[in-house]
Design a protein around this motif. Structure first.
Motif, mmCIF file in Angstrom:
data_model
loop_
_atom_site.group_PDB
_atom_site.id
_atom_site.type_symbol
_atom_site.label_atom_id
_atom_site.label_comp_id
_atom_site.label_asym_id
_atom_site.label_seq_id
_atom_site.Cartn_x
_atom_site.Cartn_y
_atom_site.Cartn_z
ATOM 1 N N SER A 176 -8.045 102.465 84.699
ATOM 2 C CA SER A 176 -9.327 103.511 83.756
ATOM 3 C C SER A 176 -9.163 103.959 82.238
ATOM 4 N N LEU A 177 -7.896 104.349 82.038
ATOM 5 C CA LEU A 177 -7.568 104.970 81.141
ATOM 6 C C LEU A 177 -7.327 103.852 79.757
ATOM 7 N N LYS A 178 -6.962 102.366 79.817
ATOM 8 C CA LYS A 178 -7.372 101.381 78.955
ATOM 9 C C LYS A 178 -6.298 101.345 78.269
ATOM 10 N N ASP A 179 -6.682 102.135 76.870
ATOM 11 C CA ASP A 179 -6.486 101.751 75.510
ATOM 12 C C ASP A 179 -5.113 103.118 75.778
ATOM 13 N N ILE A 180 -4.376 104.066 76.672
ATOM 14 C CA ILE A 180 -3.569 104.911 76.856
ATOM 15 C C ILE A 180 -2.618 105.133 77.789
ATOM 16 N N ARG A 181 -2.157 103.538 78.356
ATOM 17 C CA ARG A 181 -1.259 102.719 79.186
ATOM 18 C C ARG A 181 -1.149 101.356 79.503
ATOM 19 N N LYS A 182 -0.078 101.218 79.518
ATOM 20 C CA LYS A 182 1.122 99.785 79.516
ATOM 21 C C LYS A 182 1.711 99.188 81.341
ATOM 22 N N ILE A 183 0.837 98.071 81.443
ATOM 23 C CA ILE A 183 1.364 97.943 82.517
ATOM 24 C C ILE A 183 1.885 96.874 83.493
ATOM 25 N N SER A 184 3.689 97.364 83.607
ATOM 26 C CA SER A 184 4.739 96.298 84.124
ATOM 27 C C SER A 184 4.919 96.265 85.348
ATOM 28 N N GLU A 185 5.975 95.348 85.421
ATOM 29 C CA GLU A 185 6.527 95.618 86.339
ATOM 30 C C GLU A 185 6.688 96.257 87.430
ATOM 31 N N LYS A 191 2.693 102.941 82.339
ATOM 32 C CA LYS A 191 3.260 103.931 81.871
ATOM 33 C C LYS A 191 1.708 104.340 81.255
ATOM 34 N N PHE A 192 1.399 105.650 80.908
ATOM 35 C CA PHE A 192 0.396 106.694 80.906
ATOM 36 C C PHE A 192 0.256 107.735 79.689
ATOM 37 N N GLN A 193 -1.059 107.995 78.941
ATOM 38 C CA GLN A 193 -0.674 109.321 78.694
ATOM 39 C C GLN A 193 -2.190 110.174 79.312
ATOM 40 N N SER A 194 -1.778 111.614 79.380
ATOM 41 C CA SER A 194 -2.581 112.062 80.212
ATOM 42 C C SER A 194 -3.635 111.793 78.972
ATOM 43 N N HIS A 195 -5.376 112.204 79.940
ATOM 44 C CA HIS A 195 -5.847 112.601 79.246
ATOM 45 C C HIS A 195 -6.327 114.178 79.439
ATOM 46 N N ILE A 196 -5.075 114.880 79.235
ATOM 47 C CA ILE A 196 -5.406 116.480 78.809
ATOM 48 C C ILE A 196 -4.822 116.391 78.021
ATOM 49 N N ASP A 197 -3.419 116.458 78.187
ATOM 50 C CA ASP A 197 -2.809 117.031 76.206
ATOM 51 C C ASP A 197 -2.044 115.830 75.856
ATOM 52 N N GLY A 198 -2.462 114.249 76.094
ATOM 53 C CA GLY A 198 -1.913 113.601 75.957
ATOM 54 C C GLY A 198 -0.445 112.909 76.112
ATOM 55 N N SER A 199 -0.373 113.965 77.306
ATOM 56 C CA SER A 199 1.722 113.880 77.324
ATOM 57 C C SER A 199 1.500 112.230 77.595
ATOM 58 N N ARG A 200 3.010 111.731 77.463
ATOM 59 C CA ARG A 200 3.233 110.548 78.824
ATOM 60 C C ARG A 200 3.878 110.244 79.925
ATOM 61 N N HIS A 201 3.209 109.810 80.671
ATOM 62 C CA HIS A 201 3.765 109.702 81.985
ATOM 63 C C HIS A 201 4.758 108.166 82.842
ATOM 64 N N LEU A 202 4.925 108.167 83.941
ATOM 65 C CA LEU A 202 4.715 106.554 84.427
ATOM 66 C C LEU A 202 5.145 107.159 85.511
ATOM 67 N N PHE A 203 4.080 105.998 86.461
ATOM 68 C CA PHE A 203 3.898 106.237 87.826
ATOM 69 C C PHE A 203 4.206 104.870 88.221
ATOM 70 N N THR A 204 5.319 104.327 89.010
ATOM 71 C CA THR A 204 5.920 103.442 90.055
ATOM 72 C C THR A 204 4.988 103.092 91.413
ATOM 73 N N PRO A 205 5.448 102.185 91.966
ATOM 74 C CA PRO A 205 5.184 102.872 93.364
ATOM 75 C C PRO A 205 5.878 103.403 94.043
ATOM 76 N N GLU A 206 6.892 103.475 93.889
ATOM 77 C CA GLU A 206 7.973 104.947 94.598
ATOM 78 C C GLU A 206 7.720 105.881 94.325
ATOM 79 N N SER A 207 7.738 106.311 93.019
ATOM 80 C CA SER A 207 7.306 107.780 92.717
ATOM 81 C C SER A 207 5.626 108.088 93.226
ATOM 82 N N VAL A 208 4.968 107.039 92.823
ATOM 83 C CA VAL A 208 3.009 107.399 94.123
ATOM 84 C C VAL A 208 3.349 108.058 95.437
#
Length: 376
Positions: free
Chosen positions: A100-109, A113-130
């Protein structure tokens, strides 16, 4: 986790069952109050248990990962010990929030990769990390990382999204199985059926998810703007594929009518922010119909909010007093209205269960749906 199918309605696909977890039993059909950041908004844990009679609540991976953070949760001993809720917890994977972040995330295999809605910091969610994050949170039921395709979307997008969700699921299962017992929590993984509103994709996804042979399954990507009839149609043929002997969770649904119609189609578990969000805006669900407590007609109505519902909050406070609290923007207004609406939702699924067991669910549903949707 264990699931026992106790009764199937003879005139519909409605089911009554029992889920057993390390933190207690869940009688289905069940509604799960949403506690996104580790709390159901405006509601104490004591009220959840004693007044609302909640059997399981939700937390959200995305929000809990950002705040309070995994270090805090791990040192606390998991979310149960952190927030004091001793009954079962389910955690959403955070996929819906990330997408739902749309403009501040990028989907790949790899993942998202997304930016926090709180402070703009960058993060990566993978199936493993989740999977790892949900292991630390310590929920009894954790959700696979999936992409919730937007509605509307074209067929090719929906197909590619579903196929990636399936590949991600394989990675989720591998990580989940490899970390079994690592954190000391007994947990269960639910895969999620996707495929937007395209029947062939939904069937393909349901067959794939059923083939993973996990202890429960979910249906995602519905109630995102499609017509209700399309949602019900999708639930119907997906449930014909998902195993009968495992619980089925319809994510993010919905109105009292949505819930009852979906129960009739064989859904066991529900969650939605509607009862608490609408409560904060002055909309109350009652056994007699829907009330907008802001309306002038309630200003000198000194009758209980819903004397038929039972529970302290719904029978102690009057409509006039609650309207006064709402009009004055008092914090107590959100608390009273939220407790009431959640009490109603748990009452509703409890009544559905009783009528499934009694064998008259369909007849009861026809009467109650019409009544509950009336505007008072």
């Amino acid at each position: 986790m264990k699931y026992e199918l106790q009764k199937t309605d003879s005139a519909s696909k409605a089911r009554a069952g029992k889920i057993t977890t390390d933190h207690g039993e869940i009688l289905t059909p069940i509604f799960m109050p949403v506690g996104t950041a580790g709390t159901v908004k405006a509601v104490h844990q004591r009220e959840l248990e004693n007044d609302i009679h909640a059997q399981i609540i939700l937390g959200n991976t995305y929000h809990l990962y950002l705040r309070p953070g995994l270090d805090i949760l791990e040192r606390a001993g998991g979310l149960h010990k952190f927030n004091g809720w001793t009954k079962p917890i389910l955690t959403d994977s955070g996929g819906y929030q990330v997408f739902s972040l749309k403009d501040i995330r990028k989907i790949s295999e790899e993942g998202v990769k997304f930016q926090s809605h709180i402070d703009g910091s960058r993060h990566l969610f993978t199936p493993e990390s989740v999977m790892d994050i949900q292991r630390v949170i310590g929920a009894d039921i954790i959700m696979a990382f999936d992409e919730c395709a937007p509605y509307p979307c074209d067929y090719n997008y929906a197909k590619k999204s579903m196929e990636m969700t399936h590949r991600w699921l394989k990675r989720c299962c591998d990580r989940f199985d490899a970390t079994e017992g690592l954190y000391g929590y007994s947990q269960t993984l639910f895969p999620i059926v996707q495929g937007s509103v395209y029947k062939d994709l939904r069937i393909q996804s349901a067959e794939f998810i059923a083939g993973q042979n996990r202890e429960g399954n979910a249906i995602g990507g519905l109630a995102v703007g499609e017509p209700a009839e399309k949602m019900y149609e999708t639930i119907d043929y997906v449930n014909d594929i998902l195993p009968q002997d495992k619980p089925r969770y319809l994510m993010g649904v919905g109105t009292p009518e949505n819930i009852l119609e979906s129960i009739a189609l064989g859904i066991d578990m529900f969650d939605c922010v509607m009862p608490t969000r609408n409560a904060r805006n002055g909309m109350l669900f009652t056994t007699q119909g829907i009330i907008n407590i802001r309306n002038e007609k309630w200003k000198d109505d000194y009758s209980p909010i819903d004397e038929n519902l039972g529970g302290y909050t719904s029978t102690f406070y009057s409509k006039a007093y609650l309207r006064h609290l709402v009009k004055c923007d008092e914090i107590l207004a959100a608390q009273v209205a939220s407790i009431h609406n959640l009490t109603f939702y748990l009452w509703l699924v409890g009544q559905a269960r009783e009528h499934i067991l009694a064998g008259d669910f369909v007849e009861w549903k026809k009467v109650i749906v019409k009544k509950l949707m009336e505007r008072l």
